[in-house]
Enzyme design. Structure first.
Site, PDB file in Angstrom:
ATOM      1  N   TYR A 140       0.811  -1.213   0.000  1.00 26.54           N
ATOM      2  CA  TYR A 140       0.000   0.000   0.000  1.00 26.54           C
ATOM      3  C   TYR A 140       0.842   1.259   0.000  1.00 26.54           C
ATOM      4  O   TYR A 140       0.353   2.341  -0.339  1.00 26.54           O
ATOM      5  CB  TYR A 140      -0.937   0.023   1.215  1.00 26.54           C
ATOM      6  CG  TYR A 140      -2.055  -0.990   1.171  1.00 26.54           C
ATOM      7  CD1 TYR A 140      -2.314  -1.735   0.032  1.00 26.54           C
ATOM      8  CD2 TYR A 140      -2.854  -1.207   2.283  1.00 26.54           C
ATOM      9  CE1 TYR A 140      -3.332  -2.666  -0.011  1.00 26.54           C
ATOM     10  CE2 TYR A 140      -3.888  -2.138   2.263  1.00 26.54           C
ATOM     11  CZ  TYR A 140      -4.117  -2.865   1.111  1.00 26.54           C
ATOM     12  OH  TYR A 140      -5.134  -3.780   1.081  1.00 26.54           O
ATOM     13  N   LYS A 187       3.791 -15.644   2.763  1.00 21.12           N
ATOM     14  CA  LYS A 187       3.816 -16.423   1.516  1.00 21.12           C
ATOM     15  C   LYS A 187       5.273 -16.657   1.164  1.00 21.12           C
ATOM     16  O   LYS A 187       5.760 -16.327   0.081  1.00 21.12           O
ATOM     17  CB  LYS A 187       3.069 -15.678   0.405  1.00 21.12           C
ATOM     18  CG  LYS A 187       2.769 -16.514  -0.825  1.00 21.12           C
ATOM     19  CD  LYS A 187       1.838 -17.679  -0.564  1.00 21.12           C
ATOM     20  CE  LYS A 187       1.567 -18.435  -1.868  1.00 21.12           C
ATOM     21  NZ  LYS A 187       0.847 -19.707  -1.637  1.00 21.12           N
ATOM     22  N   ASP A 219      -2.663 -18.459   2.069  1.00 22.68           N
ATOM     23  CA  ASP A 219      -3.782 -19.177   1.463  1.00 22.68           C
ATOM     24  C   ASP A 219      -4.277 -20.291   2.383  1.00 22.68           C
ATOM     25  O   ASP A 219      -5.486 -20.560   2.462  1.00 22.68           O
ATOM     26  CB  ASP A 219      -3.412 -19.724   0.082  1.00 22.68           C
ATOM     27  CG  ASP A 219      -2.024 -20.323   0.025  1.00 22.68           C
ATOM     28  OD1 ASP A 219      -1.217 -20.079   0.931  1.00 22.68           O
ATOM     29  OD2 ASP A 219      -1.730 -21.047  -0.952  1.00 22.68           O
ATOM     30  N   ASP A 243      -5.301  -7.078   5.578  1.00 24.07           N
ATOM     31  CA  ASP A 243      -6.519  -6.409   5.123  1.00 24.07           C
ATOM     32  C   ASP A 243      -7.552  -7.435   4.663  1.00 24.07           C
ATOM     33  O   ASP A 243      -8.735  -7.372   5.025  1.00 24.07           O
ATOM     34  CB  ASP A 243      -6.157  -5.458   3.973  1.00 24.07           C
ATOM     35  CG  ASP A 243      -7.270  -4.477   3.654  1.00 24.07           C
ATOM     36  OD1 ASP A 243      -8.333  -4.523   4.308  1.00 24.07           O
ATOM     37  OD2 ASP A 243      -7.088  -3.663   2.729  1.00 24.07           O
ATOM     38  N   ASP A 247     -11.036  -9.033   7.080  1.00 21.86           N
ATOM     39  CA  ASP A 247     -12.397  -8.930   6.562  1.00 21.86           C
ATOM     40  C   ASP A 247     -13.042 -10.315   6.466  1.00 21.86           C
ATOM     41  O   ASP A 247     -14.237 -10.474   6.737  1.00 21.86           O
ATOM     42  CB  ASP A 247     -12.406  -8.251   5.197  1.00 21.86           C
ATOM     43  CG  ASP A 247     -12.393  -6.733   5.311  1.00 21.86           C
ATOM     44  OD1 ASP A 247     -12.362  -6.236   6.450  1.00 21.86           O
ATOM     45  OD2 ASP A 247     -12.411  -6.051   4.272  1.00 21.86           O
TER      46      ASP A 247
END
Length: 354
Positions: A140, A187, A219, A243, A247
């Site tokens: 970001y 990851k 994942d 993020d 959620d």
């Protein structure tokens, strides 16, 4: 207590108003003094001064003991891809300028609402986990741009070891106060930045010998959050992964209108509900204020070390849910009685002061 009050956009002002009422009731009950200082941010600030996080707002936040925040966002910006200034930029700017590098986001279940979750009751029972998401670096904030006359786009994820160390420290410390389990989400089989995350956390394990540390690919965590969320305690991860996963985790409780959060730095912390500005409900007095009120409970506990005050807020919120004093999003069906935003606030204040 000097608290900056940033209502923001959409339903932000309505839910913030009820949170202020609850905080003021707590202050009366426990003989505290709260000074609220209002400031603008988000779409409203763009409309008024052209900046989603003005310097004056930053000065107010910087000189406060804590920040209580509503929500930002407005459809007129969402529907305009060419807009150069957006409300969400104010949130990123605020996090960066205030040094709010760690987002603390709990996920838990209310026994009376388990049937409202999209997941089976037996899967979510005893879920009580916390994500610690890095907030001020990663993709970001990395280099981005276009090449080839706009036909190729790039976003860069960059982390320094020191940034990982400070977020990992928060995770280790939080795990030590809970169930002594920490999961580093990355990851590392693909991304170099994730490999730096993993080796940095591994190098810190010896400082926290009582903490059981695990490492999982993002994942796999996305899958296991749905299968066995109660297996997790504290999870640390980088900005983008956090993020998305937070959620995903928010639906476990059955409503985004219930989950609080804190964004913390070295000097100050900001407290906000995880839901968005929900502009469709703005001004209708139907928004669920409980996530914002539970965020205020986190504020009393984390910024002011007032555990009894925080516990009382959580107690009356639980009572309101159990007794069905809830907004329409939590009503059992469209035929059941629901309460307005301000009526829920009325009930909570009455319970605190009784």
């Amino acid at each position: 207590m000097n608290i900056a009050l940033l209502s923001g956009d959409g339903i932000g002002p309505e839910v913030i108003d009820q949170s202020v009422r609850v905080c003021d009731a707590i202050a009366t009950k426990f003989n505290h003094q709260i000074k609220w200082t209002k400031a603008i941010t988000g779409a409203r600030a763009i409309d008024e001064v052209g900046d989603p996080y003005p310097d004056q707002t930053h000065e107010i936040c910087e000189n406060s003991d804590a920040v209580l925040f509503g929500a930002i966002g407005d459809p007129k910006f969402d529907h305009d891809p060419s807009a150069k200034v957006r409300p969400e930029q104010g949130l990123l700017k605020m996090r960066k300028k205030l040094g709010l590098f760690a987002n603390i986001r709990p996920t838990f279940v209310f026994p009376s609402l388990m049937d409202r979750s999209p997941l089976k009751k037996e899967r979510i029972e005893n879920t009580d986990l916390v994500f610690v998401r890095e907030l001020t670096s990663g993709i970001y904030f990395g280099d981005r741009g276009r090449r080839d006359n706009g036909h190729t786009a790039f976003d860069t994820c960059t982390y320094r070891r020191s940034e990982i160390q400070r977020i990992a420290t928060k995770g280790f410390e939080l795990a030590a106060m809970r169930n002594k389990k920490l999961c580093c989400v990355d990851k590392a089989n693909v991304l170099e930045s994730s490999r730096l995350w993993r080796e940095t956390v591994q190098s810190m394990e010896s400082q926290y010998p009582d903490i059981n540390v695990s490492y999982e690919f993002v994942d796999a965590v996305a899958m296991r959050l749905i299968q066995w969320p109660s297996d997790y305690d504290v999870l640390i991860t980088e900005n983008l992964f956090g993020d998305i996963l937070t959620d995903e985790a928010s639906v476990i409780s059955g409503s985004m209108g219930l989950m609080p959060s804190a964004s913390v730095g070295e000097k100050i912390a900001l407290y906000e509900p995880i839901h968005g500005s929900y502009p469709q409900a703005a001004g209708k007095n139907i928004a669920n204020p409980l996530a914002t009120i539970l965020s205020a409970a986190m504020m009393f506990e984390m910024s002011f070390d007032l555990a009894d005050e925080a516990a009382l807020i959580r107690q009356v919120v639980n009572k309101s849910i159990t007794e069905g004093i809830v907004t329409q999003d939590l009503a059992e069906s469209s035929h059941d009685k629901s309460y307005t935003t301000s009526e829920v606030g009325d009930y909570l204040v009455e319970q605190i002061l009784s």
